[in-house]
Design a protein around this motif. Structure first.
Motif, PDB file in Angstrom:
ATOM      1  N   ASN A 239       0.838  -1.217   0.000  1.00  0.00           N
ATOM      2  CA  ASN A 239       0.000   0.000   0.000  1.00  0.00           C
ATOM      3  C   ASN A 239       0.861   1.251   0.000  1.00  0.00           C
ATOM      4  N   ASN A 240       1.936   1.232   0.822  1.00  0.00           N
ATOM      5  CA  ASN A 240       2.830   2.395   0.854  1.00  0.00           C
ATOM      6  C   ASN A 240       3.509   2.594  -0.496  1.00  0.00           C
ATOM      7  N   ALA A 241       3.936   1.479  -1.094  1.00  0.00           N
ATOM      8  CA  ALA A 241       4.614   1.582  -2.397  1.00  0.00           C
ATOM      9  C   ALA A 241       3.682   2.256  -3.413  1.00  0.00           C
TER      10      ALA A 241
ATOM     11  N   GLY B 257       1.588   2.544  10.171  1.00  0.00           N
ATOM     12  CA  GLY B 257       1.760   1.292   9.416  1.00  0.00           C
ATOM     13  C   GLY B 257       3.142   0.683   9.600  1.00  0.00           C
ATOM     14  N   LEU B 258       4.193   1.490   9.424  1.00  0.00           N
ATOM     15  CA  LEU B 258       5.554   0.939   9.511  1.00  0.00           C
ATOM     16  C   LEU B 258       5.913   0.586  10.953  1.00  0.00           C
ATOM     17  N   TYR B 259       5.361   1.345  11.894  1.00  0.00           N
ATOM     18  CA  TYR B 259       5.605   1.045  13.311  1.00  0.00           C
ATOM     19  C   TYR B 259       5.021  -0.338  13.636  1.00  0.00           C
TER      20      TYR B 259
ATOM     21  N   TYR C  92       5.138   8.710  12.958  1.00  0.00           N
ATOM     22  CA  TYR C  92       6.075   9.523  12.164  1.00  0.00           C
ATOM     23  C   TYR C  92       5.662   9.540  10.699  1.00  0.00           C
ATOM     24  N   ARG C  93       5.554  10.748  10.135  1.00  0.00           N
ATOM     25  CA  ARG C  93       5.243  10.893   8.710  1.00  0.00           C
ATOM     26  C   ARG C  93       6.254  11.871   8.120  1.00  0.00           C
ATOM     27  N   VAL C  94       6.640  11.622   6.868  1.00  0.00           N
ATOM     28  CA  VAL C  94       7.596  12.524   6.230  1.00  0.00           C
ATOM     29  C   VAL C  94       6.858  13.800   5.828  1.00  0.00           C
TER      30      VAL C  94
ATOM     31  N   LYS D 189       0.951   4.260  -2.556  1.00  0.00           N
ATOM     32  CA  LYS D 189       0.642   5.623  -2.094  1.00  0.00           C
ATOM     33  C   LYS D 189       1.776   6.591  -2.400  1.00  0.00           C
ATOM     34  N   TYR D 190       3.020   6.127  -2.190  1.00  0.00           N
ATOM     35  CA  TYR D 190       4.148   7.045  -2.316  1.00  0.00           C
ATOM     36  C   TYR D 190       4.846   6.950  -3.676  1.00  0.00           C
ATOM     37  N   SER D 191       4.116   6.414  -4.672  1.00  0.00           N
ATOM     38  CA  SER D 191       4.577   6.470  -6.069  1.00  0.00           C
ATOM     39  C   SER D 191       3.443   7.124  -6.857  1.00  0.00           C
TER      40      SER D 191
HETATM   41  P1  ADP Z   1       1.470   6.359   6.699  1.00  0.00           P
HETATM   42  O1  ADP Z   1       1.719   5.857   5.314  1.00  0.00           O
HETATM   43  O2  ADP Z   1       0.123   6.050   7.190  1.00  0.00           O
HETATM   44  O3  ADP Z   1       1.857   7.777   6.880  1.00  0.00           O
HETATM   45  P2  ADP Z   1       3.591   4.536   7.559  1.00  0.00           P
HETATM   46  O4  ADP Z   1       4.040   4.230   8.944  1.00  0.00           O
HETATM   47  O5  ADP Z   1       3.195   3.405   6.715  1.00  0.00           O
HETATM   48  O6  ADP Z   1       2.409   5.572   7.721  1.00  0.00           O
HETATM   49  O7  ADP Z   1       4.747   5.330   6.847  1.00  0.00           O
HETATM   50  C1  ADP Z   1       5.418   6.378   7.528  1.00  0.00           C
HETATM   51  C2  ADP Z   1       5.970   7.371   6.529  1.00  0.00           C
HETATM   52  O8  ADP Z   1       7.013   6.763   5.771  1.00  0.00           O
HETATM   53  C3  ADP Z   1       4.974   7.818   5.491  1.00  0.00           C
HETATM   54  O9  ADP Z   1       4.223   8.919   5.966  1.00  0.00           O
HETATM   55  C4  ADP Z   1       5.843   8.175   4.307  1.00  0.00           C
HETATM   56  O10 ADP Z   1       6.272   9.494   4.425  1.00  0.00           O
HETATM   57  C5  ADP Z   1       7.047   7.264   4.456  1.00  0.00           C
HETATM   58  N1  ADP Z   1       6.984   6.091   3.515  1.00  0.00           N
HETATM   59  C6  ADP Z   1       6.583   4.858   3.817  1.00  0.00           C
HETATM   60  N2  ADP Z   1       6.685   4.029   2.753  1.00  0.00           N
HETATM   61  C7  ADP Z   1       7.207   4.774   1.773  1.00  0.00           C
HETATM   62  C8  ADP Z   1       7.572   4.515   0.405  1.00  0.00           C
HETATM   63  N3  ADP Z   1       7.436   3.298  -0.138  1.00  0.00           N
HETATM   64  N4  ADP Z   1       8.088   5.543  -0.310  1.00  0.00           N
HETATM   65  C9  ADP Z   1       8.251   6.767   0.223  1.00  0.00           C
HETATM   66  N5  ADP Z   1       7.919   7.086   1.500  1.00  0.00           N
HETATM   67  C10 ADP Z   1       7.410   6.105   2.263  1.00  0.00           C
END
Ligand code: ADP
Length: 408
Positions: free
Chosen positions: A310-312, A373-375, A357-359, A314-316
């Motif tokens: 899902n992250n892959a 999610g990553l936590y 934590y979010r970027v 969302k962040y592409s």
């Molecule tokens: P969320 O996606 O809900 O913000 P996550 O814990 O899954 O929470 O991810 C934390 C942060 O890591 C995201 O807000 C994003 O900024 C960064 N991130 C995670 N996966 C990716 C990815 N594949 N590419 C770029 N940034 C990512």
């Protein structure tokens, strides 16, 4: 006039004084003069040392006064003890927090305030400190004089003598009972709200699916497309709510890991299919994971993989290929998810696995998420003796991976 010069003169005036005597006296005089100047030099040196010592004693006094003022006025309990755990100092906040007066605690064992089921902690802490390791923000419980259990955060450091030998320990204890209660209230609220939201959403998804089946028979493709989108959005919400529920369970120590033997390939095929269902912009590519069996919790590990997928996605935001690799490394299998998305800089990479934590970047500020999610993924992997890792560069995509023991 120095006494030696007088003697010299007297000797010279004596008629019986020979040249030899004069020479001897002169030599003596020279040697006395040398000794004299050496003594003067030493006296000066001693005077200097004395003033230096006075200065350093003054500065030590000042430092000790400052330190004792800090210890006295601190809101935290500050306690020092010997390596055997005997209390040697007990400040006023320690009196306030634990209810014992200084006179009741000096000379007493620290075990007096440690609950019985936690007394082993002290041995563990002592062994760490003996190796010179500082113990920081260690959260535990301590007992007050009236038997109340407090949540405290401890920071313990070794006290060394001038030669570096550890002669005692200093302990700072912060009362975090209120903070813990607040956290608990927050968790309970989040868990309750998440649970309440999940039930109607699950029903909505089921209704959408029924309508979708019916609409597929209809000639107007608009209904099917719209319902598919509605289903995708509802599923996204269910995933987010599930994350909150898992977080609440994890923090209450109630997360259950049900390990069993399972085959990796079918699980990953299913997850890749689910992820592909969410996107048309991306291609999800699977490099074979055939014939690999794992001993773990398939549901929780599936959660980790779907989260990374899902992250892959969302962040592409521009789309691209997302590749799932399975690489055998000895008796472990490395599962990695690679994307061609926005990437992550080094500073953010270090903090990605922290809760919430979010970027903070313009490119992804419209992407929804809560930073859990990553936590959660890293916590689930911890229960599988594994950890999640990342390799990424801004603008160049990211690869997240973890490895698991292969079940023979
Ligand atoms: P969320 O996606 O809900 O913000 P996550 O814990 O899954 O929470 O991810 C934390 C942060 O890591 C995201 O807000 C994003 O900024 C960064 N991130 C995670 N996966 C990716 C990815 N594949 N590419 C770029 N940034 C990512």
């Amino acid at each position: 006039m120095p006494i030696f010069s007088l003697k010299l003169k007297e000797s010279i005036n004596q008629p019986s004084c020979t040249m030899e005597d004069i020479k001897e006296l002169k030599e003596k005089l020279a040697s006395y003069q040398k000794e004299n100047s050496e003594l003067v030099r030493r006296v000066l040196e001693l005077e200097k040392t004395e003033s230096r010592l006075k200065k350093s004693a003054r500065s030590m006094e000042e430092k000790s006064a400052t330190l004792s003022a800090i210890v006295k006025s601190s809101d935290d309990a500050i306690v020092s003890k010997t390596l055997e755990g005997i209390i040697t100092s007990w400040n006023s906040s320690a009196e306030r927090i634990f209810g014992y007066h200084e006179s009741e605690m000096i000379g007493q064992p620290i075990l007096k305030i440690i609950p019985e089921d936690r007394q082993d902690e002290e041995i563990e802490i002592l062994s760490k400190l003996r190796q010179g390791i500082r113990v920081e923000h260690f959260e535990t419980k301590r007992l007050t004089k009236n038997g109340k259990l407090l949540d405290v955060s401890l920071t313990i450091s070794p006290i060394r003598d001038t030669s570096g030998v550890i002669i005692g320990l200093s302990k700072i204890a912060r009362d975090i009972t209120e903070k813990k209660l607040e956290e608990q209230r927050k968790h309970n609220f989040v868990a309750m709200v998440s649970h309440e939201l999940k039930t109607p959403l699950t029903a909505i998804t089921a209704y959408i699916q029924i309508l979708l089946q019916i609409s597929k028979k209809d000639s107007n493709p608009f209904y099917a497309t719209t319902l598919t989108r509605a289903e995708t959005q509802a599923k996204k919400m269910i995933t987010m709510i599930q994350d909150f529920l898992s977080l609440a369970r994890l923090e209450e120590g109630k997360i259950q890991i049900n390990k069993q033997k399972f085959e990796l390939h079918p699980l990953i095929i299913d997850l890749a299919g689910d992820a592909q269902f969410l996107t048309k912009k991306h291609v999800i590519d699977l490099i074979s994971c055939d014939n690999i069996w794992i001993y773990g919790d398939p549901e929780k590990l599936g959660h980790v993989i779907i989260n990374l997928l899902n992250n892959a996605i969302k962040y592409s935001p521009e789309g691209g290929t997302i590749t799932i690799h399975c690489d055998k490394e000895g008796d472990r299998i490395k599962i990695s998810i690679q994307d061609e998305g926005v990437g992550i800089n080094l500073a953010d990479q270090k903090r990605l696995f922290e809760r919430f934590y979010r970027v903070n970047s313009d490119k992804i500020k419209t992407v929804s998420g809560f930073g859990i999610g990553l936590y959660l993924a890293s916590e689930i992997l911890r229960f599988h003796d594994s950890k999640i890792e990342v390799k990424s560069q801004e603008g160049m995509g990211s690869t997240f991976w973890f490895s698991l023991n292969i079940h023979q």
